[in-house]
Write an enzyme that holds these catalytic residues in place. Structure first.
Site, short mmCIF file in Angstrom:
data_model
loop_
_atom_site.label_atom_id
_atom_site.label_comp_id
_atom_site.label_asym_id
_atom_site.label_seq_id
_atom_site.Cartn_x
_atom_site.Cartn_y
_atom_site.Cartn_z
N HIS A 17 0.76 -1.16 -0.01
CA HIS A 17 0.03 0.09 -0.12
C HIS A 17 0.99 1.19 -0.23
O HIS A 17 0.59 2.23 -0.83
CB HIS A 17 -0.77 0.22 1.36
CG HIS A 17 -1.95 -1.01 1.21
ND1 HIS A 17 -2.20 -1.88 2.55
CD2 HIS A 17 -2.96 -1.25 0.69
CE1 HIS A 17 -3.24 -2.51 2.39
NE2 HIS A 17 -3.69 -2.58 1.15
N LYS A 41 -15.92 -7.28 4.39
CA LYS A 41 -14.84 -7.81 5.35
C LYS A 41 -15.06 -7.72 6.78
O LYS A 41 -15.89 -6.52 7.28
CB LYS A 41 -13.48 -7.12 4.96
CG LYS A 41 -13.00 -7.35 3.55
CD LYS A 41 -11.86 -6.63 3.32
CE LYS A 41 -11.09 -7.09 1.91
NZ LYS A 41 -10.11 -6.07 1.52
N ARG A 90 -2.61 -5.59 -8.41
CA ARG A 90 -1.62 -6.68 -8.36
C ARG A 90 -1.97 -7.68 -9.65
O ARG A 90 -1.28 -7.33 -10.63
CB ARG A 90 -1.88 -7.54 -7.02
CG ARG A 90 -1.06 -6.63 -5.72
CD ARG A 90 -1.55 -7.31 -4.53
NE ARG A 90 -2.95 -7.30 -4.46
CZ ARG A 90 -3.60 -7.64 -3.37
NH1 ARG A 90 -3.13 -7.89 -2.27
NH2 ARG A 90 -5.11 -7.63 -3.39
N SER A 128 -2.84 -7.45 3.05
CA SER A 128 -3.18 -7.66 4.33
C SER A 128 -3.67 -8.86 5.11
O SER A 128 -3.05 -9.09 6.26
CB SER A 128 -4.26 -6.35 4.63
OG SER A 128 -3.81 -4.96 4.09
O1 PNS Z 1 -9.03 -2.56 0.47
P1 PNS Z 1 -10.21 -3.06 -0.28
O2 PNS Z 1 -11.05 -3.84 0.99
O3 PNS Z 1 -10.22 -3.99 -1.36
O4 PNS Z 1 -10.90 -1.66 -0.74
C1 PNS Z 1 -12.28 -1.70 -1.29
C2 PNS Z 1 -13.08 -0.50 -0.80
C3 PNS Z 1 -13.03 -0.14 0.67
C4 PNS Z 1 -12.47 0.86 -1.88
C5 PNS Z 1 -14.43 -0.65 -1.39
O5 PNS Z 1 -15.27 -1.53 -0.66
C6 PNS Z 1 -15.50 0.63 -1.00
O6 PNS Z 1 -15.25 1.52 -1.83
N1 PNS Z 1 -16.27 0.65 -0.08
C7 PNS Z 1 -17.28 1.78 0.07
C8 PNS Z 1 -18.64 1.73 -0.36
C9 PNS Z 1 -18.73 1.76 -1.79
O7 PNS Z 1 -18.60 2.84 -2.14
N2 PNS Z 1 -18.94 0.60 -2.46
C10 PNS Z 1 -19.27 0.71 -3.89
C11 PNS Z 1 -19.48 -0.67 -4.28
S1 PNS Z 1 -19.62 -0.72 -6.17
#
Ligand code: PNS
Length: 159
Positions: A17, A41, A90, A128
């Protein structure tokens, strides 16, 4: 002024990150590293703890700030003019998920763009969740996380 928003769970932040954050900070005037809630998660650290770890490891990057948001990413983007989402990619496994996310976000807010930076090769395998597994079994994960947050992760996860 162009702002990059780097969203993620960061549970916890890894060297992978941090590499993406540093490279983004070289490309944009301003970077907001955004701890967002991923409903798929169950985190090991609270959002504020994750943000605090991010603040610690980015303290020497003057154009980087850290924020927490509990809501749709596009609503955060909407509040920040001239901003784009930047994410690290990745392997192909990331691509499918991130591609869907980027398209969904663009469906919801037509002005949202997502840029992808390819991971540095040495972090291709890093996640992570892998760090958390190693830590929970008492393994050595020091090569994968910034030194300043190593003990916090160990104290939380080592059984
Ligand atoms: O590190 P991650 O868990 O891959 O990040 C994913 C994250 C947190 C960026 C994503 O789940 C997110 O944007 N969540 C906020 C809610 C949202 O906007 N969701 C859109 C679904 S299309």
């Amino acid at each position: 002024m162009r702002t990059a928003i780097c969203p993620g769970s960061f549970d916890p932040v890894t060297l992978g990150h941090l590499d993406i954050i540093k490279r983004t900070a070289r490309l944009f005037d301003k970077v907001v590293v955004l701890v967002v809630i991923n409903t798929a998660k169950t985190p090991s650290f609270s959002a504020e703890e994750r943000a605090e770890m991010l603040r610690t490891v980015t303290k020497d990057l003057p154009n980087v700030s850290v924020d927490v948001y509990d809501g749709l990413l596009v609503n955060y983007v909407k509040q920040h003019e001239n901003s784009v989402i930047v994410k690290g990619l990745r392997a192909m496994t990331d691509f499918e998920y991130e591609f869907q996310m980027a398209l969904m976000n663009r469906q919801m807010l037509g002005t949202t763009d997502t840029l992808f930076l390819t991971t540095s090769a040495e972090y291709l395998y890093l996640s992570s969740s892998a760090v958390k597994q190693i830590a929970s079994f008492g393994g050595d994960f020091s090569r994968f996380v910034p030194a300043e947050i190593h003990d916090k992760i160990r104290d939380r996860l080592c059984k």
